[in-house]
Enzyme design. Structure first.
Site, mmCIF file in Angstrom:
data_model
loop_
_atom_site.group_PDB
_atom_site.id
_atom_site.type_symbol
_atom_site.label_atom_id
_atom_site.label_comp_id
_atom_site.label_asym_id
_atom_site.label_seq_id
_atom_site.Cartn_x
_atom_site.Cartn_y
_atom_site.Cartn_z
ATOM 1 N N CYS A 63 55.019 58.412 -27.689
ATOM 2 C CA CYS A 63 55.260 57.405 -26.650
ATOM 3 C C CYS A 63 56.092 56.228 -27.136
ATOM 4 O O CYS A 63 57.125 55.905 -26.564
ATOM 5 C CB CYS A 63 53.923 56.914 -26.100
ATOM 6 S SG CYS A 63 54.036 55.474 -25.031
ATOM 7 N N CYS A 115 56.912 33.938 -26.744
ATOM 8 C CA CYS A 115 56.572 35.359 -26.802
ATOM 9 C C CYS A 115 57.497 36.107 -27.759
ATOM 10 O O CYS A 115 57.532 37.334 -27.769
ATOM 11 C CB CYS A 115 56.614 35.988 -25.408
ATOM 12 S SG CYS A 115 58.203 35.854 -24.581
ATOM 13 N N TYR A 124 59.962 26.877 -16.581
ATOM 14 C CA TYR A 124 59.629 28.299 -16.452
ATOM 15 C C TYR A 124 58.233 28.433 -15.842
ATOM 16 O O TYR A 124 57.378 29.170 -16.343
ATOM 17 C CB TYR A 124 59.656 29.005 -17.814
ATOM 18 C CG TYR A 124 60.911 28.798 -18.618
ATOM 19 C CD1 TYR A 124 62.026 29.619 -18.430
ATOM 20 C CD2 TYR A 124 60.995 27.794 -19.578
ATOM 21 C CE1 TYR A 124 63.181 29.437 -19.183
ATOM 22 C CE2 TYR A 124 62.138 27.600 -20.334
ATOM 23 C CZ TYR A 124 63.232 28.422 -20.134
ATOM 24 O OH TYR A 124 64.370 28.243 -20.878
ATOM 25 N N CYS A 128 53.181 51.503 -28.047
ATOM 26 C CA CYS A 128 52.469 50.739 -29.082
ATOM 27 C C CYS A 128 53.093 51.088 -30.434
ATOM 28 O O CYS A 128 53.503 52.221 -30.652
ATOM 29 C CB CYS A 128 50.984 51.089 -29.101
ATOM 30 S SG CYS A 128 50.110 50.704 -27.561
ATOM 31 N N CYS A 183 46.454 55.940 -20.371
ATOM 32 C CA CYS A 183 46.897 55.002 -21.404
ATOM 33 C C CYS A 183 45.739 54.108 -21.849
ATOM 34 O O CYS A 183 45.047 53.514 -21.023
ATOM 35 C CB CYS A 183 48.050 54.154 -20.878
ATOM 36 S SG CYS A 183 48.657 52.942 -22.061
ATOM 37 N N ASP A 235 57.643 27.774 -21.405
ATOM 38 C CA ASP A 235 57.157 29.142 -21.633
ATOM 39 C C ASP A 235 58.313 30.085 -21.326
ATOM 40 O O ASP A 235 58.313 30.778 -20.315
ATOM 41 C CB ASP A 235 55.948 29.414 -20.727
ATOM 42 C CG ASP A 235 55.330 30.783 -20.980
ATOM 43 O OD1 ASP A 235 55.694 31.426 -21.984
ATOM 44 O OD2 ASP A 235 54.493 31.216 -20.168
#
Length: 451
Positions: A79, A408, A312, A82, A162, A381
């Site tokens: 996949c 992030c 944001y 992850c 999942c 953000d």
């Protein structure tokens, strides 16, 4: 560099990189190996050669890390959604803290060696945490399948169970794929067929309400499909169609039309509820969002006389945590639907000290200042691309007394800090694990204007 593609080499893994890959040196050449862990002795095969490094495929682990585990996911290697599920969770958290150190060392903002970087805050149960599902669709032998593209390819890996996806959203996605097959709804492909490209299912953890977006590049008759879907799942309150005819990797087009149900779902965080329209951004992990927002509130440490700008802002979620604590709150976002949600949310919660506008922060904030508005506090953000240069210029021009940066992407955070610490003292960085088993992390940065 004497290495060649397909050459097999032994390698000692010295550290892990920003994408979760193992990194070692072979004859002074940097080698990146997905799936390898720090401290391991491995055997690998060169797959590509770049100017300053090479990439390799893991063939065998000769000496395993004591923190290597067998992933619970049966299609983990296929996949690619992850990247570090084969690493013990406690060590995943240490890795994410280390990513901050690596990024800061690379970009070297002033004084970075002395920054207080706090241990990453993890989850008690790091599974089934993604409240939003976004799967691509393909047709195989007249059967519609939904899932993710394998890494660096357009090969679709079907996902039916999942381990990081909210269970209810997964069940609904599975049924939606069945209905697309049964009703023979056209599915787009890489050649000439036009139809459904992507399905999005989002579930509000606080209320259980579900909204669905079907992304397509042609007009479709979905009436019967929707009728059966909402009968099977009464918790579905919104079904929308997004039209995207562009031949790009962008998932959504500009036009979103609700074809069944209400305009939004109700979600909650901390001690308040808010509306989410289908295209509005909200964090994928509701449980850790509570932690993230609590850390942001603690870091900004506002008082009742402060004027706050929430750049944001999305549907207003972070800002609402401060609305009762400050004199005024203003926010902006580039998605008009999100701003309309923010306005409705503020009105419904009885906030009369808020103001929201659609547009970019770098355009709106200077105008507000020209109009006489002065912010004591700022919270940003941004997306993974980090702060726009024009917004950085704006911040460095007006310099609110205190600032919180929610990031992030550790690389763009470190890059932006190079400029921000010209005018701010960095008090600490607190990372929060929003995406267990992936190489991504979020960080809350507390900044105070230099005296």
């Amino acid at each position: 560099m004497n290495l060649k593609v397909k050459q097999k080499i032994p390698l000692k893994i010295k550290r892990m990189g920003i994408n979760g890959e193992g990194i070692g040196f072979y004859q002074k050449t940097l080698v990146f190996v997905p799936g390898a862990l720090k401290g391991e002795d491995i055997y690998c095969q060169i797959t590509s050669i770049r100017r300053n490094f090479v990439e390799a495929k893991l063939l065998k682990v000769n000496k395993k890390s004591k923190f290597r585990i067998v992933p619970s996911c049966t299609i983990y290697n296929e996949c690619g959604g992850c990247q570090i599920m084969h690493l013990h969770y406690d060590k995943q958290l240490e890795f994410k803290t280390d990513l901050l150190h690596q990024a800061l060392k690379k970009f070297a903002p002033a004084g970075y060696e002395n920054y207080e970087i706090r241990p990453t805050i993890g989850m008690q149960e790091p599974k089934y945490y993604r409240a939003k599902l976004q799967f691509q669709t393909r047709k195989f032998k007249n059967q519609v399948k939904a899932g993710l593209y394998a890494q660096n390819s357009h090969y679709l890996v079907e996902l039916k169970d999942c381990l990081v996806q909210d269970k209810e959203t997964q069940v609904i996605a599975n049924r939606l794929a069945e209905l697309l097959t049964y009703h023979q709804i056209p599915i787009t492909d890489e050649r000439k067929v036009l139809g459904v490209r992507t399905i999005m299912v989002r579930r509000a953890r606080k209320t259980g309400q579900v909204q669905i977006i079907i992304v397509t590049n042609r007009q479709l008759n979905l009436t019967q499909l929707v009728k059966e879907l909402v009968k099977d799942f009464p918790e579905v309150v919104t079904v929308a169609v997004n039209t995207n005819t562009a031949k790009t990797s962008e998932i959504y087009g500009e036009k979103t039309e609700i074809i069944w149900g209400q305009e939004s779902i109700q979600e909650g965080v901390l001690n308040y509820e808010f509306s989410l329209s289908p295209r509005a951004f909200y964090q994928l992990n509701p449980e850790q969002t509570e932690v993230l927002y609590s850390e942001a509130v603690k870091a900004l440490d506002v008082d009742k006389e402060d004027h706050l700008i929430d750049a944001y802002c999305g549907v207003g979620t972070i800002g609402f945590a401060f609305a009762k604590k400050v004199k005024t709150l203003r926010g902006m976002d580039i998605i008009p639907e999100a701003i309309e949600d923010a306005k409705r949310n503020a009105k419904r919660m009885g906030f009369d000290n808020t103001h929201y506008e659609a547009g970019t922060a770098e355009e709106i904030i200077p105008r507000w200042y020209k109009e006489g508005y002065r912010a004591d506090a700022l919270i940003v953000d941004p997306p993974r691309t980090g702060l726009d240069d024009k917004l950085l210029d704006t911040i460095l021009t007006y310099v609110p007394e205190k600032m919180v940066y929610i990031s992030c992407n550790v690389s763009t955070l470190a890059r932006d800090l190079v400029r921000l610490v010209e005018v701010y003292d960095l008090h600490y960085i607190q990372s929060v694990d929003m995406f267990p088993h992936t190489a991504r992390t979020e960080a809350v940065v507390k900044l105070i204007k230099k005296v």
